[in-house]
Design a protein around this motif. Sequence first.
Motif, PDB file in Angstrom:
ATOM      1  N   TRP A 285      -3.037 -15.255  -3.266  1.00  0.00           N
ATOM      2  CA  TRP A 285      -1.913 -14.512  -3.857  1.00  0.00           C
ATOM      3  C   TRP A 285      -1.952 -13.065  -3.392  1.00  0.00           C
ATOM      4  CZ3 TRP A 285      -1.367 -10.166  -6.843  1.00  0.00           C
ATOM      5  CH2 TRP A 285      -0.114  -9.953  -7.427  1.00  0.00           C
ATOM      6  N   LEU A 286      -3.128 -12.471  -3.399  1.00  0.00           N
ATOM      7  CA  LEU A 286      -3.258 -11.083  -2.994  1.00  0.00           C
ATOM      8  C   LEU A 286      -2.904 -10.911  -1.519  1.00  0.00           C
ATOM      9  CD1 LEU A 286      -4.051  -8.180  -3.580  1.00  0.00           C
ATOM     10  CD2 LEU A 286      -6.441  -8.815  -3.175  1.00  0.00           C
ATOM     11  N   ALA A 287      -3.350 -11.830  -0.683  1.00  0.00           N
ATOM     12  CA  ALA A 287      -3.004 -11.749   0.732  1.00  0.00           C
ATOM     13  C   ALA A 287      -1.496 -11.750   0.930  1.00  0.00           C
ATOM     14  CB  ALA A 287      -3.642 -12.909   1.496  1.00  0.00           C
ATOM     15  N   ASN A 288      -0.795 -12.566   0.170  1.00  0.00           N
ATOM     16  CA  ASN A 288       0.665 -12.603   0.250  1.00  0.00           C
ATOM     17  C   ASN A 288       1.264 -11.271  -0.170  1.00  0.00           C
ATOM     18  OD1 ASN A 288       3.206 -14.296   0.554  1.00  0.00           O
ATOM     19  ND2 ASN A 288       3.419 -13.590  -1.553  1.00  0.00           N
ATOM     20  N   GLN A 289       0.742 -10.686  -1.232  1.00  0.00           N
ATOM     21  CA  GLN A 289       1.235  -9.385  -1.690  1.00  0.00           C
ATOM     22  C   GLN A 289       1.057  -8.306  -0.621  1.00  0.00           C
ATOM     23  OE1 GLN A 289       3.315  -9.574  -4.625  1.00  0.00           O
ATOM     24  NE2 GLN A 289       2.187  -7.784  -5.303  1.00  0.00           N
ATOM     25  N   LEU A 290      -0.077  -8.340   0.054  1.00  0.00           N
ATOM     26  CA  LEU A 290      -0.392  -7.303   1.044  1.00  0.00           C
ATOM     27  C   LEU A 290       0.219  -7.590   2.411  1.00  0.00           C
ATOM     28  CD1 LEU A 290      -4.145  -6.513   0.245  1.00  0.00           C
ATOM     29  CD2 LEU A 290      -2.091  -5.439  -0.685  1.00  0.00           C
ATOM     30  N   GLY A 291       0.790  -8.780   2.575  1.00  0.00           N
ATOM     31  CA  GLY A 291       1.462  -9.095   3.824  1.00  0.00           C
ATOM     32  C   GLY A 291       0.588  -9.737   4.876  1.00  0.00           C
ATOM     33  N   HIS A 292      -0.519 -10.355   4.459  1.00  0.00           N
ATOM     34  CA  HIS A 292      -1.406 -11.028   5.401  1.00  0.00           C
ATOM     35  C   HIS A 292      -1.184 -12.533   5.355  1.00  0.00           C
ATOM     36  CE1 HIS A 292      -3.422  -7.324   6.263  1.00  0.00           C
ATOM     37  NE2 HIS A 292      -3.777  -7.156   5.006  1.00  0.00           N
TER      38      HIS A 292
ATOM     39  N   ARG B 264       6.298 -10.377  11.152  1.00  0.00           N
ATOM     40  CA  ARG B 264       7.326 -10.875  10.236  1.00  0.00           C
ATOM     41  C   ARG B 264       6.771 -11.109   8.847  1.00  0.00           C
ATOM     42  NH1 ARG B 264      11.815 -11.884  13.112  1.00  0.00           N
ATOM     43  NH2 ARG B 264      11.527 -12.120  15.356  1.00  0.00           N
ATOM     44  N   ARG B 265       5.493 -11.407   8.759  1.00  0.00           N
ATOM     45  CA  ARG B 265       4.873 -11.636   7.467  1.00  0.00           C
ATOM     46  C   ARG B 265       4.906 -10.378   6.609  1.00  0.00           C
ATOM     47  NH1 ARG B 265       4.042 -15.581   3.880  1.00  0.00           N
ATOM     48  NH2 ARG B 265       2.077 -15.381   2.768  1.00  0.00           N
ATOM     49  N   ARG B 266       4.820  -9.205   7.251  1.00  0.00           N
ATOM     50  CA  ARG B 266       4.756  -7.975   6.476  1.00  0.00           C
ATOM     51  C   ARG B 266       6.127  -7.435   6.099  1.00  0.00           C
ATOM     52  NH1 ARG B 266       0.284  -3.707   8.087  1.00  0.00           N
ATOM     53  NH2 ARG B 266       0.834  -3.061   5.994  1.00  0.00           N
ATOM     54  N   LYS B 267       7.205  -8.080   6.578  1.00  0.00           N
ATOM     55  CA  LYS B 267       8.520  -7.785   6.012  1.00  0.00           C
ATOM     56  C   LYS B 267       8.654  -8.695   4.816  1.00  0.00           C
ATOM     57  CE  LYS B 267      13.399  -7.323   7.057  1.00  0.00           C
ATOM     58  NZ  LYS B 267      14.459  -7.459   8.081  1.00  0.00           N
ATOM     59  N   ARG B 268       8.261  -8.213   3.682  1.00  0.00           N
ATOM     60  CA  ARG B 268       7.932  -9.106   2.582  1.00  0.00           C
ATOM     61  C   ARG B 268       8.467  -8.612   1.242  1.00  0.00           C
ATOM     62  NH1 ARG B 268       3.903  -5.577   3.502  1.00  0.00           N
ATOM     63  NH2 ARG B 268       2.700  -4.775   1.746  1.00  0.00           N
ATOM     64  N   GLN B 269       8.457  -9.524   0.307  1.00  0.00           N
ATOM     65  CA  GLN B 269       8.739  -9.184  -1.084  1.00  0.00           C
ATOM     66  C   GLN B 269       7.425  -8.868  -1.772  1.00  0.00           C
ATOM     67  OE1 GLN B 269      11.242 -11.890  -3.367  1.00  0.00           O
ATOM     68  NE2 GLN B 269       9.898 -11.633  -5.148  1.00  0.00           N
ATOM     69  N   VAL B 270       7.395  -7.753  -2.501  1.00  0.00           N
ATOM     70  CA  VAL B 270       6.214  -7.353  -3.263  1.00  0.00           C
ATOM     71  C   VAL B 270       6.574  -7.379  -4.741  1.00  0.00           C
ATOM     72  CG1 VAL B 270       4.563  -5.502  -3.723  1.00  0.00           C
ATOM     73  CG2 VAL B 270       5.359  -5.916  -1.380  1.00  0.00           C
ATOM     74  N   ASP B 271       5.868  -8.198  -5.502  1.00  0.00           N
ATOM     75  CA  ASP B 271       6.084  -8.253  -6.947  1.00  0.00           C
ATOM     76  C   ASP B 271       5.367  -7.079  -7.607  1.00  0.00           C
ATOM     77  OD1 ASP B 271       7.574 -10.630  -6.753  1.00  0.00           O
ATOM     78  OD2 ASP B 271       5.722 -11.798  -6.657  1.00  0.00           O
ATOM     79  N   LEU B 272       6.005  -6.504  -8.618  1.00  0.00           N
ATOM     80  CA  LEU B 272       5.563  -5.221  -9.153  1.00  0.00           C
ATOM     81  C   LEU B 272       5.039  -5.331 -10.577  1.00  0.00           C
ATOM     82  CD1 LEU B 272       8.591  -3.105  -7.897  1.00  0.00           C
ATOM     83  CD2 LEU B 272       6.351  -3.370  -6.789  1.00  0.00           C
ATOM     84  N   LEU B 273       3.977  -4.601 -10.848  1.00  0.00           N
ATOM     85  CA  LEU B 273       3.447  -4.465 -12.192  1.00  0.00           C
ATOM     86  C   LEU B 273       4.384  -3.583 -13.031  1.00  0.00           C
ATOM     87  CD1 LEU B 273      -0.272  -3.877 -11.231  1.00  0.00           C
ATOM     88  CD2 LEU B 273       0.595  -5.847 -12.511  1.00  0.00           C
ATOM     89  N   PRO B 274       4.355  -3.735 -14.358  1.00  0.00           N
ATOM     90  CA  PRO B 274       5.261  -2.951 -15.216  1.00  0.00           C
ATOM     91  C   PRO B 274       5.161  -1.449 -15.019  1.00  0.00           C
ATOM     92  CG  PRO B 274       4.280  -4.732 -16.471  1.00  0.00           C
ATOM     93  CD  PRO B 274       3.589  -4.737 -15.129  1.00  0.00           C
ATOM     94  N   GLN B 275       3.945  -0.913 -14.833  1.00  0.00           N
ATOM     95  CA  GLN B 275       3.814   0.531 -14.682  1.00  0.00           C
ATOM     96  C   GLN B 275       4.442   1.020 -13.374  1.00  0.00           C
ATOM     97  OE1 GLN B 275       1.330  -1.727 -14.837  1.00  0.00           O
ATOM     98  NE2 GLN B 275      -0.610  -0.929 -14.026  1.00  0.00           N
ATOM     99  N   VAL B 276       4.465   0.169 -12.362  1.00  0.00           N
ATOM    100  CA  VAL B 276       5.105   0.528 -11.100  1.00  0.00           C
ATOM    101  C   VAL B 276       6.622   0.501 -11.253  1.00  0.00           C
ATOM    102  CG1 VAL B 276       5.397  -0.132  -8.679  1.00  0.00           C
ATOM    103  CG2 VAL B 276       3.150  -0.289  -9.760  1.00  0.00           C
ATOM    104  N   ILE B 277       7.132  -0.477 -11.951  1.00  0.00           N
ATOM    105  CA  ILE B 277       8.578  -0.534 -12.198  1.00  0.00           C
ATOM    106  C   ILE B 277       9.034   0.702 -12.961  1.00  0.00           C
ATOM    107  CG2 ILE B 277      10.389  -1.791 -13.438  1.00  0.00           C
ATOM    108  CD1 ILE B 277       8.836  -4.371 -12.837  1.00  0.00           C
ATOM    109  N   THR B 278       8.259   1.094 -13.972  1.00  0.00           N
ATOM    110  CA  THR B 278       8.609   2.291 -14.745  1.00  0.00           C
ATOM    111  C   THR B 278       8.606   3.533 -13.854  1.00  0.00           C
ATOM    112  OG1 THR B 278       7.719   1.367 -16.790  1.00  0.00           O
ATOM    113  CG2 THR B 278       7.912   3.759 -16.672  1.00  0.00           C
ATOM    114  N   ALA B 279       7.576   3.683 -13.015  1.00  0.00           N
ATOM    115  CA  ALA B 279       7.502   4.842 -12.127  1.00  0.00           C
ATOM    116  C   ALA B 279       8.671   4.869 -11.151  1.00  0.00           C
ATOM    117  CB  ALA B 279       6.177   4.836 -11.367  1.00  0.00           C
TER     118      ALA B 279
END
Length: 220
Positions: free
Chosen positions: A183-190, A80-95
């Motif tokens: 913070w990084l662990a949260n981004q990666l779903g750990h 359930r942890r990996r069904k997550r919200q990932v915050d995005l860097l500007p270059q990723v949003i543009t892509a």
Amino acid sequence: LFPYTTLFRSIDPFDRDEMARILNYPTNITLHNLYTVMLWSGLSFHELISLAVEDLDLANGCLFVNRSYVREQYRVTKNRRRKRQVDLLPQVITALKNQIEQVSNNQKNSIQITDRDNKKIKSQTLTWLWYDDTSKTHFTYSQLSRRWTAHLDACGVRYRPLNNGRHTYASQVLSTGAITAEWLANQLGHTNTDMIHRHYGKFIPKDANHIIKNLANALQ
């Protein structure tokens, strides 16, 4: 099939110079967008490949991981942890905005997703981001692996497999000194930082020369 045996080998991220060569070397727009997201989002490859327009909330600068594609089967994320919200860097949003334009006229695909209990099945109708015109669905690992290998060879970057993008993101953001491992662990779903330090993140000294300057400023 996804090469799980490569997942826990020694961390070998791309450095900034290599990333620039990868992203600046000419390729088609879909692959450029995909490589940008792959290197700068922290998604695993089997999460990235099954990403759909419906998973994106670019107005709020994020996406949601709702499924993975493993061994030719769609599954909900492993925990359930990996069904997550990932915050995005500007270059990723543009892509991702650019890629939405590429697939905006595509027909939706209906898929069956296996639940965590390996019994329940649910249906979803999605607009794939990384769409292959020949197969009329998203790219597979083998399709993209061939393209990725050729791209690295063309731009003169030493080969690492597709899932190295996740390791690169983890290592690059750790090397900024701007974020915590939590913070990084949260981004990666750990749920904790153990996997970050053991398998995903590696400090990159050549990309961290700015840290001592930031530290000096903070200690004034």
